[in-house]
Design an enzyme around this catalytic site. Sequence first.
Site, PDB file in Angstrom:
ATOM      1  N   ARG B  50      30.064  64.537  26.556  1.00 17.88           N
ATOM      2  CA  ARG B  50      30.989  63.370  26.587  1.00 17.88           C
ATOM      3  C   ARG B  50      32.270  63.691  25.916  1.00 17.88           C
ATOM      4  O   ARG B  50      32.482  64.795  25.488  1.00 17.88           O
ATOM      5  CB  ARG B  50      30.330  62.274  25.614  1.00 17.88           C
ATOM      6  N   ASP B  52      35.400  61.528  23.600  1.00 18.44           N
ATOM      7  CA  ASP B  52      35.453  60.314  23.089  1.00 18.44           C
ATOM      8  C   ASP B  52      36.469  59.608  23.525  1.00 18.44           C
ATOM      9  O   ASP B  52      37.444  60.057  24.272  1.00 18.44           O
ATOM     10  CB  ASP B  52      35.873  60.449  21.583  1.00 18.44           C
ATOM     11  N   ARG B 197      38.227  68.055  16.401  1.00 20.77           N
ATOM     12  CA  ARG B 197      39.201  67.397  15.668  1.00 20.77           C
ATOM     13  C   ARG B 197      39.280  67.480  14.231  1.00 20.77           C
ATOM     14  O   ARG B 197      40.401  67.397  13.589  1.00 20.77           O
ATOM     15  CB  ARG B 197      39.121  66.072  16.187  1.00 20.77           C
TER      16      ARG B 197
END
Lengths: 244, 244
Positions: B50, B52, B197
Amino acid sequence: MKRLRCVLGYDGTDFSGFQVQPDQVTVQGEIEAALKRITGEEIQIHGSGRTDAGVHARGQVIHFDTNSHIPLDKWRFVLNNQLPDSIVIRSVEEVPETFHARFDVRVKEYRYCIDNNPVADVFRHRYADHIRFPLDVEAMQQAARHLVGEHDFTSFCSAKTFVEDKVRTVYSLTVERFGGEVWVTCRGNGFLYNMVRIIVGTLVEVGQGKRHPDELKKILAARDREMAGKTAPAKGLTMWEVVY
Amino acid sequence: MKRLRCVLGYDGTDFSGFQVQPDQVTVQGEIEAALKRITGEEIQIHGSGRTDAGVHARGQVIHFDTNSHIPLDKWRFVLNNQLPDSIVIRSVEEVPETFHARFDVRVKEYRYCIDNNPVADVFRHRYADHIRFPLDVEAMQQAARHLVGEHDFTSFCSAKTFVEDKVRTVYSLTVERFGGEVWVTCRGNGFLYNMVRIIVGTLVEVGQGKRHPDELKKILAARDREMAGKTAPAKGLTMWEVVY
């Protein structure tokens, strides 16, 4: 009271153009609201010209008057701090009160970007029009030469234009390939409504082999919008520079 | 029945992430809806992983099964024709039915872009995080070296992660300046939730002089999310490449 001139860029994607319109998010509206929050004053800004919904700017120029005591070297930061990320003030300087962002323009430069890769570059989809078949840039450049100079550009402006005088001077009009992108760069003393986008749309039809480069002479002479090509999509267009 | 593998890019700005969610616009949702329109089949796609909300992809990989008779060399065009401009299929190939886009990943590469110009580049505002003070790239690179190799990355993943095994291998982690932009490139065998991140957010604090490069060793050893820096904004992150 002092007069400030700003050079600014914006990503036109999310704006209903430059000029204030009721109930629409516009570049002018965002800047005037920011100025209100910063100074408390009701300030009207003046741009070098409008840009349509979806059109971008790298070097739009505005001026406005203010009584604020914010030091000149703080203005850029203060403004950018109050503006959305899609508008960036690049410089702020004090100018004489005789300066006018619209009336004093000498040269404007617009650039139009075509993503001419077989498969679109997804990171350019907001800033370039994708045309997947290779354009004949040489033919486009040949066609472009016919438009340089002082001409009546009636054929290359929206039929909705109510300006009387449709004579404008194009100083240069170039078509260049940079990697997978084709850029059309146009410098002139002023542009009619949709003029750059109709020029690009017509040059693209030449680049696709649908028209001969010399047709541009006939189109210009006809003074008839129906003779020229389609209006290229707004998103590929950027107001690049304004010279005073 | 055949299995197809696609490499695709997307502009994550307008998506609530990759994975289907009720009442949200997602990349998976858009692709599955396009496949339904094209084939009439209810096709479930499987991504390499995935991303975000707001995260972009240049080389996301998916696979899906179909009974459609569309020739292989037509698939890319047909899909791009049905997808919004913010999703672009770069390639489509047939793969053995044993291939799985998630389980077969060997290496993933993410890149994070920081716009480190004093004034933000407005055309990068959707794809880069703007930090206006110059970052010390040398210090960031020094700090990055401590994270390369096999480590327990508990300190560098969201506290909301419920995966048991937080050991991952980072093959390389580089920090480079290209003009006004600073790029962080990370290759590894897999990444925990928000891991890239949080790594970037921590390296930025080193680049701002708020932390010493060697602190990274301590942070890693602590296995405590609180020790690391802030999670860098999603918009700067791009899933760059997936290797099988």
